[in-house]
Design a protein around this motif. Structure first.
Motif, short mmCIF file in Angstrom:
data_model
loop_
_atom_site.label_atom_id
_atom_site.label_comp_id
_atom_site.label_asym_id
_atom_site.label_seq_id
_atom_site.Cartn_x
_atom_site.Cartn_y
_atom_site.Cartn_z
N UNK A 111 -7.13 7.69 -8.34
CA UNK A 111 -7.35 6.32 -7.46
C UNK A 111 -6.56 6.50 -6.15
N UNK A 112 -7.40 6.66 -4.96
CA UNK A 112 -6.70 6.65 -3.78
C UNK A 112 -5.86 5.35 -3.53
N UNK A 113 -4.69 5.30 -3.16
CA UNK A 113 -4.13 4.19 -2.86
C UNK A 113 -3.19 4.18 -1.66
N UNK A 114 -2.56 3.20 -1.32
CA UNK A 114 -1.81 2.96 -0.05
C UNK A 114 -0.21 2.85 -0.52
N UNK A 115 0.34 3.85 -0.91
CA UNK A 115 1.65 3.81 -1.43
C UNK A 115 2.72 3.77 -0.03
N UNK A 116 4.04 3.24 -0.63
CA UNK A 116 5.08 3.32 0.50
C UNK A 116 5.33 4.77 0.99
N UNK A 117 5.49 5.03 2.34
CA UNK A 117 5.69 6.04 2.89
C UNK A 117 7.10 6.93 2.44
N UNK A 118 7.08 7.99 2.05
CA UNK A 118 8.59 8.66 1.38
C UNK A 118 9.63 8.91 2.25
N UNK A 119 9.33 9.02 3.63
CA UNK A 119 10.57 9.43 4.68
C UNK A 119 10.10 8.73 6.01
N UNK A 120 11.01 8.86 6.81
CA UNK A 120 10.77 8.29 8.33
C UNK A 120 9.66 8.92 9.01
N UNK A 121 9.30 10.06 8.82
CA UNK A 121 8.00 10.84 9.13
C UNK A 121 8.74 11.77 10.36
N UNK A 122 8.21 11.96 11.44
CA UNK A 122 7.01 11.11 12.03
C UNK A 122 5.69 11.19 11.52
N UNK A 123 4.69 10.34 11.61
CA UNK A 123 3.40 10.51 10.94
C UNK A 123 2.47 10.34 12.16
N UNK A 124 1.19 10.81 11.72
CA UNK A 124 0.07 10.54 12.80
C UNK A 124 -1.11 10.17 12.01
N UNK A 125 -1.93 9.09 12.32
CA UNK A 125 -3.00 8.68 11.75
C UNK A 125 -4.29 8.89 12.44
N UNK A 126 -5.62 8.91 11.61
CA UNK A 126 -6.76 8.78 12.42
C UNK A 126 -7.58 8.16 11.32
N UNK A 127 -8.94 7.62 11.75
CA UNK A 127 -9.69 7.02 11.02
C UNK A 127 -11.21 7.99 10.82
#
Length: 202
Positions: A111-127
Motif C-alpha cells: 500500500x503506497x503511503x505518505x510516511x514521515x521522512x526519516x532524515x533531514x535529507x536533502x530531498x528532491x521531488x517531481x510529479x
C-alpha cells in the motif's frame, strides 16, 4: 513528455512549512491537462537528492517503489491522485503535506503511503503522470529540500549556567526590594490617613 514545471516548497507563510519529517509542497495546477486522460493518475516521486538522477520511472503501477523501500532504494512514490485533482478549476488545497501520514507503518506492504521522512535529507521531488500503459509525462526535479534538524536531548545542558544563576539572584533581590518599598509606602499612607483623621477630630 518532460514538462517545464519545477516543484517547490510552498512560498506561503505557513506554520510547520518545514519540520524534521515533513514539508509543505506547492500544489501544481493546469500543467497536465494536455497530456492526460480522465483515467490517469498523478504521483509524487520523493528521492534523496543524491539518488534522484538514478531514479527510473516504473513501467506500471505494480512496480511503483514504496515508502518502505526508501532506505534501500533512495526513492519512493506517494500521493497518487486523479488528474482532476490538479485541473485548473479544482477547489483543492494550496499545498501537499509530504510525510504527513504518521500511520504509514501500519499499512500493508503493498500500500503506497505518505510516511514521515526519516532524515533531514536533502530531498528532491517531481510529479509523474501515469496511464494504463505506463508513464506519460513528468515535471522536472525540484531543487534540494532540506528539512529541519531535530535537537538532540543529550545536547541540552540540564544545569543552569553560572551567569544565569547570578541573573536570577539579582532579579530576586530587585523584586524583594520593590516589595519592601511598596509595603512601606502603603503603611505610610495608612498612617498619614489615621493622623489626618485624628487631627481633624481634635
Amino acid at each position: 513528455a518532460l514538462l517545464p514545471y519545477v516543484p517547490r516548497v510552498s512560498p506561503l507563510a505557513l506554520p510547520g512549512k518545514l519540520t524534521a519529517s515533513t514539508f509543505a509542497l506547492e500544489r501544481p495546477h493546469c500543467i497536465f491537462q494536455h497530456h492526460s486522460d480522465a483515467s490517469d493518475a498523478i504521483w509524487l516521486v520523493v528521492a534523496f537528492a543524491n539518488a534522484s538522477a538514478s531514479f527510473r520511472n516504473p513501467p506500471c503501477r505494480a512496480e511503483v517503489p514504496l515508502y518502505q523501500q526508501l532506505p534501500a532504494r533512495g526513492s519512493y512514490m506517494t500521493l497518487e491522485m486523479a488528474v482532476a485533482t490538479y485541473c485548473c478549476s479544482a477547489p483543492s488545497p494550496a499545498v501537499l503535506r509530504v510525510g504527513g501520514d504518521t500511520a504509514c507503518g501500519a499499512h500493508g506492504a503493498q500500500d503506497p503511503c505518505n510516511g514521515p521522512l526519516p532524515s533531514p535529507g536533502p530531498y528532491r521531488v517531481k510529479f509523474l503522470l501515469m496511464g494504463c500503459q505506463g508513464p506519460k509525462a513528468e515535471t522536472r526535479w525540484s531543487e534540494p529540500i532540506l528539512l529541519q534538524r531535530a535537537s538532540s536531548p543529550s545536547a541540552i545542558d540540564p544545569s543552569p549556567t553560572r551567569g544565569g544563576s547570578s541573573d536570577v539572584v539579582v532579579m530576586a533581590s530587585i523584586l524583594a526590594s520593590l516589595g519592601a518599598v511598596l509595603v512601606l509606602a502603603v503603611l505610610s499612607a495608612v498612617g498619614y490617613g489615621v493622623c489626618v483623621g485624628t487631627c481633624s477630630g481634635g
